[in-house]
Design a protein around this motif. Structure first.
Motif, PDB file in Angstrom:
ATOM      1  N   ASP A  77      51.978  65.927  -4.387  1.00  0.00           N
ATOM      2  CA  ASP A  77      52.163  66.546  -5.511  1.00  0.00           C
ATOM      3  C   ASP A  77      50.852  66.795  -6.268  1.00  0.00           C
ATOM      4  O   ASP A  77      49.697  66.288  -5.886  1.00  0.00           O
ATOM      5  CB  ASP A  77      53.246  66.293  -6.557  1.00  0.00           C
ATOM      6  N   GLN A 107      54.895  84.890 -12.398  1.00  0.00           N
ATOM      7  CA  GLN A 107      55.871  83.896 -12.497  1.00  0.00           C
ATOM      8  C   GLN A 107      55.535  82.707 -11.772  1.00  0.00           C
ATOM      9  O   GLN A 107      55.421  81.601 -11.896  1.00  0.00           O
ATOM     10  CB  GLN A 107      57.284  84.475 -12.292  1.00  0.00           C
ATOM     11  N   MET A 110      52.733  80.709 -13.141  1.00  0.00           N
ATOM     12  CA  MET A 110      53.311  79.877 -14.557  1.00  0.00           C
ATOM     13  C   MET A 110      53.804  78.635 -13.939  1.00  0.00           C
ATOM     14  O   MET A 110      54.057  77.478 -14.492  1.00  0.00           O
ATOM     15  CB  MET A 110      54.185  80.530 -15.226  1.00  0.00           C
ATOM     16  N   GLU A 111      54.691  78.820 -12.816  1.00  0.00           N
ATOM     17  CA  GLU A 111      55.395  77.591 -12.077  1.00  0.00           C
ATOM     18  C   GLU A 111      54.346  76.779 -11.630  1.00  0.00           C
ATOM     19  O   GLU A 111      54.861  75.414 -11.783  1.00  0.00           O
ATOM     20  CB  GLU A 111      56.269  78.241 -11.015  1.00  0.00           C
ATOM     21  N   TYR A 112      53.265  77.151 -11.125  1.00  0.00           N
ATOM     22  CA  TYR A 112      52.393  76.115 -10.654  1.00  0.00           C
ATOM     23  C   TYR A 112      51.766  75.287 -11.920  1.00  0.00           C
ATOM     24  O   TYR A 112      51.376  74.130 -11.683  1.00  0.00           O
ATOM     25  CB  TYR A 112      51.212  76.776  -9.883  1.00  0.00           C
ATOM     26  N   HIS A 113      51.306  76.129 -13.064  1.00  0.00           N
ATOM     27  CA  HIS A 113      50.944  75.285 -14.207  1.00  0.00           C
ATOM     28  C   HIS A 113      51.989  74.323 -14.630  1.00  0.00           C
ATOM     29  O   HIS A 113      51.606  73.192 -15.035  1.00  0.00           O
ATOM     30  CB  HIS A 113      50.636  76.355 -15.176  1.00  0.00           C
ATOM     31  N   LYS A 114      53.161  74.602 -14.708  1.00  0.00           N
ATOM     32  CA  LYS A 114      54.027  73.668 -15.100  1.00  0.00           C
ATOM     33  C   LYS A 114      54.055  72.330 -14.097  1.00  0.00           C
ATOM     34  O   LYS A 114      54.162  71.374 -14.508  1.00  0.00           O
ATOM     35  CB  LYS A 114      55.575  74.085 -14.955  1.00  0.00           C
ATOM     36  N   LYS A 115      53.912  72.484 -12.918  1.00  0.00           N
ATOM     37  CA  LYS A 115      53.793  71.286 -11.855  1.00  0.00           C
ATOM     38  C   LYS A 115      52.483  70.489 -12.141  1.00  0.00           C
ATOM     39  O   LYS A 115      52.483  69.420 -12.101  1.00  0.00           O
ATOM     40  CB  LYS A 115      53.721  71.764 -10.435  1.00  0.00           C
ATOM     41  N   ASP A 117      50.349  70.787 -15.180  1.00  0.00           N
ATOM     42  CA  ASP A 117      49.796  70.275 -16.606  1.00  0.00           C
ATOM     43  C   ASP A 117      50.220  69.026 -16.604  1.00  0.00           C
ATOM     44  O   ASP A 117      51.619  68.417 -16.614  1.00  0.00           O
ATOM     45  CB  ASP A 117      50.716  70.993 -17.309  1.00  0.00           C
ATOM     46  N   ASN A 119      49.410  66.237 -15.193  1.00  0.00           N
ATOM     47  CA  ASN A 119      49.348  65.395 -13.905  1.00  0.00           C
ATOM     48  C   ASN A 119      48.386  65.242 -12.909  1.00  0.00           C
ATOM     49  O   ASN A 119      48.267  64.747 -11.833  1.00  0.00           O
ATOM     50  CB  ASN A 119      50.722  66.052 -13.054  1.00  0.00           C
ATOM     51  N   TYR A 463      42.499  71.987 -16.724  1.00  0.00           N
ATOM     52  CA  TYR A 463      42.736  73.352 -15.984  1.00  0.00           C
ATOM     53  C   TYR A 463      41.395  74.230 -16.483  1.00  0.00           C
ATOM     54  O   TYR A 463      40.831  74.169 -17.809  1.00  0.00           O
ATOM     55  CB  TYR A 463      43.788  74.070 -16.241  1.00  0.00           C
TER      56      TYR A 463
END
Length: 472
Positions: A77, A107, A110-115, A117, A119, A463
């Motif tokens: 991850d 979309q 945005m999902e990758y940013h959630k993974k 952010d 971390n 980022y």
């Protein structure tokens, strides 16, 4: 009395893409603010005597936490992948935000940013992967994302769930040309691979080694030429990624003689592994640990890669870190029942983000194949310039981020799974002896790894939005 600097790095030999010299470095607010013969008045000092002081590595091709579509699971991850990068002297990574077919590209990002952010141990910036170029994607989402700083994206010419047709490639290339994005191309001829794979299976040749036969250099060379032709038609600069040997290199060299803007990347597996590694112990399944695409070739093609690293055919040296466990829980790794039926089901990819720099330094700089300056160019400066991060990243320069790696050029290490920080349960470079090792990794003026231990924190990485390529 207030200190003039937060950090001073003193007594080392600074190596850039152009030269080397002895000097001290003064850091304040995460930036390099002075390079001078002597720096005084710092809150913290590092004695770099006897060490090479280089820009932090930029790995422009890594896969973290990416969906696979076949039930297997990537072993890294963002936390474990960036921790591993830090330990290996890399301060910035560029993973991929994959658009799964049928999903919105926006979309997916945005999902990758959630993974990612909160971390990451090192700085990150995303490439896109375009797999479903619908009118909505081509007309709205892709142009808007490029304007938002996602200035590069990857396309595939193979893999059923990822590949674009020639017509789709041309459509995507046109958008990239108009918006000044840089396109990375995975160049392997899908139909040729599929044809050879079918014939091999019909002959009972299903061991992992036959992956290297099916993914032939002919298929790579043909697709490289086709990608270049499409880029020529659309007047688009492209990057041919993970080039494995002489034949695709010759296509790139041909393109440059035509004054086409074609950039090239290669990876550690093409200088440190060969197709024979896929044979395992006796054509057994251990060879699956080395399955990646394109596969490693032979000793003659290793030498061709070294020629390209020396003569400028290659612009950048990335890991193509695509990590899987060999024995994953619940059949999620390479050693799963379906993969054991045929090489074509073995998850493609090997880990390498932590070992990329030591392997190139040892095999290249320590053995006199390339200079330390060329090492910096391939692993930091050129990736920064190519992907719109320069001069903030990729060089030790006043005003740039204080992303710095200190190297002990004499330190000898045996690469082993035991000393690495990644998520997989193996390394394909087990037992490899290397000379030259990163002993301190500094991200924006803060030590994040030293002496083989990661001392930074999850969340230290930020980022980075990017400009358009500085080379196109």
């Amino acid at each position: 009395m207030t200190n003039a600097y937060d950090l001073a790095i003193r007594g080392g030999t600074i190596v850039t893409a152009a030269d080397r010299f002895k000097a001290d470095i003064g850091v304040r607010g995460g930036l390099v603010v002075e390079i001078a013969e002597r720096i005084e008045g710092a809150a913290e000092e590092i004695d770099a005597t006897g060490l090479l002081v280089m820009p932090g590595g930029i790995d422009a091709h890594v896969h973290f936490e990416q969906p696979t579509g076949d039930g297997t699971v990537m072993a890294d991850d963002f936390a474990s992948g960036t921790r591993s990068a830090a330990a290996g002297g890399t301060t910035t990574v560029l993973p991929f935000a994959l658009q799964e077919k049928g999903k919105s590209l926006r979309q997916s990002v945005m999902e990758y940013h959630k993974k990612a952010d909160g971390n990451c141990y090192v700085d990150v910036s995303f490439h896109l992967i375009v797999t479903d170029p619908t009118p909505q994607v081509l007309g709205q989402e892709l142009p808007a994302l490029i304007q938002d700083g996602y200035t590069s994206f990857k396309v595939f010419m193979t893999y059923e769930d990822l590949m674009l047709t020639d017509s789709e490639l041309l459509d995507v290339f046109e958008v990239a040309r108009r918006e000044r994005a840089l396109v990375m191309v995975h160049a392997e001829g899908h139909d040729a691979i599929k044809h050879v794979a079918r014939r091999l299976e019909e002959s009972g040749k299903t061991a992992p080694y036959y992956h290297a036969v099916a993914h032939s250099m002919v298929a790579e060379r043909e697709a490289t030429h086709r990608a270049i032709s499409h880029a020529q038609i659309t007047d688009l600069p492209i990057v041919i990624v993970h080039v494995s040997g002489r034949e695709p290199m010759e296509q790139i060299q041909w393109a440059r003689k035509k004054n086409l803007k074609v950039f090239a990347e290669t990876c550690p597996q093409y200088i440190a592994l060969t197709a024979d590694d896929l044979k395992g112990l006796n054509m057994d399944f251990e060879g699956a640990k080395y399955v990646c695409s394109p596969p490693p070739r032979d000793a003659a093609n290793q030498e061709a890669i070294w020629e390209g690293l020396r003569d400028g055919t290659f612009d950048i040296f990335s890991s193509d870190h695509a990590p899987f466990r060999f024995d994953g829980p619940n059949d999620t790794g390479k050693n799963n029942p379906r993969a054991r039926t045929s090489f074509k089901w073995v998850p493609n990819g090997i880990p390498g983000v932590e070992t990329r720099l030591p392997i190139l330094f040892s095999e290249g700089v320590s053995k006199g194949r390339i200079s330390a300056e060329r090492f910096v160019q391939l692993t930091a400066t050129n990736p920064a310039r190519l992907y719109g991060l320069y001069p903030r990243k990729g060089s030790i320069t006043v005003g740039g981020d204080a992303d710095i790696t200190l190297w002990d050029p004499e330190k000898e290490v045996t690469i082993s799974q035991q000393i690495l920080h990644h998520g997989p349960d193996y390394t394909p470079y087990e037992g490899m002896q290397v000379k030259g090792w990163p002993v301190k990794t500094i991200l924006r003026g803060r030590i994040i790894a030293e002496d083989g231990e990661v001392v930074g924190a999850k969340g230290d990485g930020a980022y980075c939005a990017r400009d358009v390529s500085g080379l196109i």
